[in-house]
Enzyme design. Structure first.
Site, mmCIF file in Angstrom:
data_model
loop_
_atom_site.group_PDB
_atom_site.id
_atom_site.type_symbol
_atom_site.label_atom_id
_atom_site.label_comp_id
_atom_site.label_asym_id
_atom_site.label_seq_id
_atom_site.Cartn_x
_atom_site.Cartn_y
_atom_site.Cartn_z
ATOM 1 N N HIS A 19 -0.954 -4.657 18.273
ATOM 2 C CA HIS A 19 -0.110 -4.238 19.080
ATOM 3 C C HIS A 19 0.498 -4.896 20.935
ATOM 4 C CE1 HIS A 19 -1.970 -0.474 16.844
ATOM 5 N NE2 HIS A 19 -1.354 -0.610 16.151
ATOM 6 N N HIS A 42 2.698 -0.233 5.851
ATOM 7 C CA HIS A 42 2.104 0.391 5.799
ATOM 8 C C HIS A 42 2.013 1.474 7.486
ATOM 9 C CE1 HIS A 42 1.673 -2.893 3.616
ATOM 10 N NE2 HIS A 42 0.616 -2.319 2.377
ATOM 11 N N SER A 103 1.676 1.824 15.403
ATOM 12 C CA SER A 103 2.568 0.718 15.320
ATOM 13 C C SER A 103 3.795 1.638 15.267
ATOM 14 C CB SER A 103 2.370 -0.083 14.015
ATOM 15 O OG SER A 103 1.866 0.375 12.703
ATOM 16 N N GLU A 123 4.000 4.876 3.926
ATOM 17 C CA GLU A 123 2.658 4.930 4.027
ATOM 18 C C GLU A 123 2.016 6.142 2.697
ATOM 19 O OE1 GLU A 123 -0.364 4.731 6.260
ATOM 20 O OE2 GLU A 123 -0.891 6.298 4.461
ATOM 21 N N ASP A 151 4.910 3.005 -1.646
ATOM 22 C CA ASP A 151 4.268 1.812 -1.967
ATOM 23 C C ASP A 151 5.624 0.487 -0.928
ATOM 24 O OD1 ASP A 151 2.570 -0.582 -3.071
ATOM 25 O OD2 ASP A 151 4.266 -1.325 -2.456
ATOM 26 N N GLY A 152 4.613 0.264 0.356
ATOM 27 C CA GLY A 152 6.017 -0.026 1.176
ATOM 28 C C GLY A 152 5.883 -1.821 0.314
ATOM 29 N N ASP A 172 1.148 -4.460 7.865
ATOM 30 C CA ASP A 172 -0.208 -4.701 8.337
ATOM 31 C C ASP A 172 -1.265 -3.597 7.184
ATOM 32 O OD1 ASP A 172 -2.543 -4.106 9.632
ATOM 33 O OD2 ASP A 172 -1.623 -2.201 10.525
HETATM 34 N N1 SAM Z 1 0.685 0.145 11.672
HETATM 35 C C1 SAM Z 1 -0.343 1.201 11.389
HETATM 36 C C2 SAM Z 1 -0.926 0.611 12.502
HETATM 37 O O1 SAM Z 1 -0.980 -0.408 13.014
HETATM 38 O O2 SAM Z 1 -1.079 1.686 13.305
HETATM 39 C C3 SAM Z 1 -2.203 0.854 10.766
HETATM 40 C C4 SAM Z 1 -2.200 1.063 9.074
HETATM 41 S S1 SAM Z 1 -3.676 0.877 8.035
HETATM 42 C C5 SAM Z 1 -4.462 -0.518 8.190
HETATM 43 C C6 SAM Z 1 -2.991 0.875 6.759
HETATM 44 C C7 SAM Z 1 -2.588 1.894 6.230
HETATM 45 O O3 SAM Z 1 -1.879 1.660 5.081
HETATM 46 C C8 SAM Z 1 -3.230 3.237 6.244
HETATM 47 O O4 SAM Z 1 -3.220 4.275 6.274
HETATM 48 C C9 SAM Z 1 -3.335 3.069 3.853
HETATM 49 O O5 SAM Z 1 -3.053 4.628 3.640
HETATM 50 C C10 SAM Z 1 -1.652 2.178 4.131
HETATM 51 N N2 SAM Z 1 -1.821 1.567 2.668
HETATM 52 C C11 SAM Z 1 -2.655 1.826 1.862
HETATM 53 N N3 SAM Z 1 -1.229 0.761 1.038
HETATM 54 C C12 SAM Z 1 -0.341 1.519 1.417
HETATM 55 C C13 SAM Z 1 1.301 0.966 -0.249
HETATM 56 N N4 SAM Z 1 0.743 -0.239 -0.554
HETATM 57 N N5 SAM Z 1 2.277 0.881 0.642
HETATM 58 C C14 SAM Z 1 1.917 1.979 1.909
HETATM 59 N N6 SAM Z 1 0.815 2.112 2.907
HETATM 60 C C15 SAM Z 1 -0.454 1.561 2.176
#
Ligand code: SAM
Length: 300
Positions: A19, A42, A103, A123, A151-152, A172
């Site tokens: 961050h 993500h 984020s 997400e 899916d991101g 992320d």
């Molecule tokens: N970026 C956030 C932050 O810095 O505050 C933290 C994200 S966390 C490390 C990863 C997130 O990605 C989780 O909430 C998980 O549920 C989600 N996730 C996992 N696979 C994903 C995908 N293929 N597409 C979107 N989200 C996904």
């Protein structure tokens, strides 16, 4: 499939690194007049209570934001650290650090209405996706933010290049699935072909796993092949002394928590390396536990 919940890790040393860098990048990108598009592939839940059961159980923020914010060094901190602490403090107007912005909210707070910057959030976790939507619904101007419970990696494809040709992509993942490492590299490779001038930021854990070890090398190769500048920063806070003390010789060593992570950027702000070289030693001085280390390296 999804056991990862960012709430357990919010505000830990990895979030501090991620961050802090994210804020620096956004401040640089929003200094120019053209509208900016940010894609957070993500996103997580967006906001976290550090006094919740999640955060309290893991205690990870105590070795991250809580330690940094309470440190006497915070007063004269280098600009990147000061900006980060100020941003987190802005979510806690009554003092203390009970709310931690993920984020999506770190980013949203820095976006401009004029020009109309845009934030896309992906997400997949049903509970965190719902929490994220609830948090975004509290914003005064929600039109600037779009949430996709998809899916991101896939969703990013249709958003590049952004209309204004100015963009930041934050990748992320939780790396819960081994294939995430491969998907990150493939995603960067494909994205650079579609939008070569975009800024990309990948977070990854530094753990003893071949895929994790290999990822920054692969990303460097991809950036070099595309002829783009890159920056690689890592923060290793070292092993907690309590763990070393409680380990009885002859018994299996306890599984350590995450002690290090990295961020890899393509097309970083040209000022970032110097700013990080000032900020990271200060962060390490507060968060480091013995043999920690931090560095920022960029393509020459
Ligand atoms: N970026 C956030 C932050 O810095 O505050 C933290 C994200 S966390 C490390 C990863 C997130 O990605 C989780 O909430 C998980 O549920 C989600 N996730 C996992 N696979 C994903 C995908 N293929 N597409 C979107 N989200 C996904």
């Amino acid at each position: 499939m999804f056991s990862y919940r960012h709430g357990f890790h919010a505000g830990n040393h990895a979030d501090v690194l991620k961050h802090m860098v994210l804020i620096a990048v956004l401040k640089h990108l929003t200094a120019k007049p053209t509208a900016l598009t940010v894609v957070d592939t993500h996103a997580g839940a967006g906001l976290y209570r550090l006094d919740s059961d999640f955060a309290d159980t893991s205690g990870e923020a105590r070795d991250g934001i809580l330690k940094l914010a309470a440190s006497p060094l915070a007063a004269g901190a280098p600009p990147l650290v000061a900006d980060y602490l100020e941003r987190v403090a802005s979510f806690n107007p009554s003092g203390g650090t009970r709310i931690y912005p993920g984020s999506p909210f770190v980013t949203q707070a820095l976006l401009r209405r004029e020009p109309r910057d845009k934030l896309w959030l992906f997400e997949l976790h049903p509970t965190d996706g719902k929490a994220l939507a609830g948090h975004v619904a509290q914003l005064e101007d929600q039109r600037q933010v779009a949430i996709r419970r998809e899916d991101g990696f896939e969703g990013l494809r249709s958003l590049l290049p952004p209309p204004s040709r100015r963009g930041l992509v934050l990748i992320d993942p939780s790396y819960e699935i081994k294939s995430d490492y491969q998907r990150v590299a493939a995603c960067l490779q494909e994205s650079l072909k579609k939008f070569a001038t975009g800024t990309y930021m990948v977070w990854y854990p530094v753990i003893p796993r071949p895929e994790a070890h290999e990822l920054p090398r692969r990303l460097k190769t991809l950036a070099n092949q595309a002829g783009k500048p890159w920056l690689h920063a890592t923060l290793n806070i070292g092993q907690a002394p309590e763990r070393a003390k409680t380990h009885t010789p002859g018994e299996p060593a306890p599984r350590p928590g995450l002690t290090a992570s990295g961020v890899f950027l393509v097309n970083p702000p040209h000022t970032l390396k110097a700013a990080l070289q000032e900020a990271l030693p200060a962060v390490l001085e507060v968060l480091g536990r013995g043999r920690g280390q931090a560095q920022a390296v960029e393509a020459s």
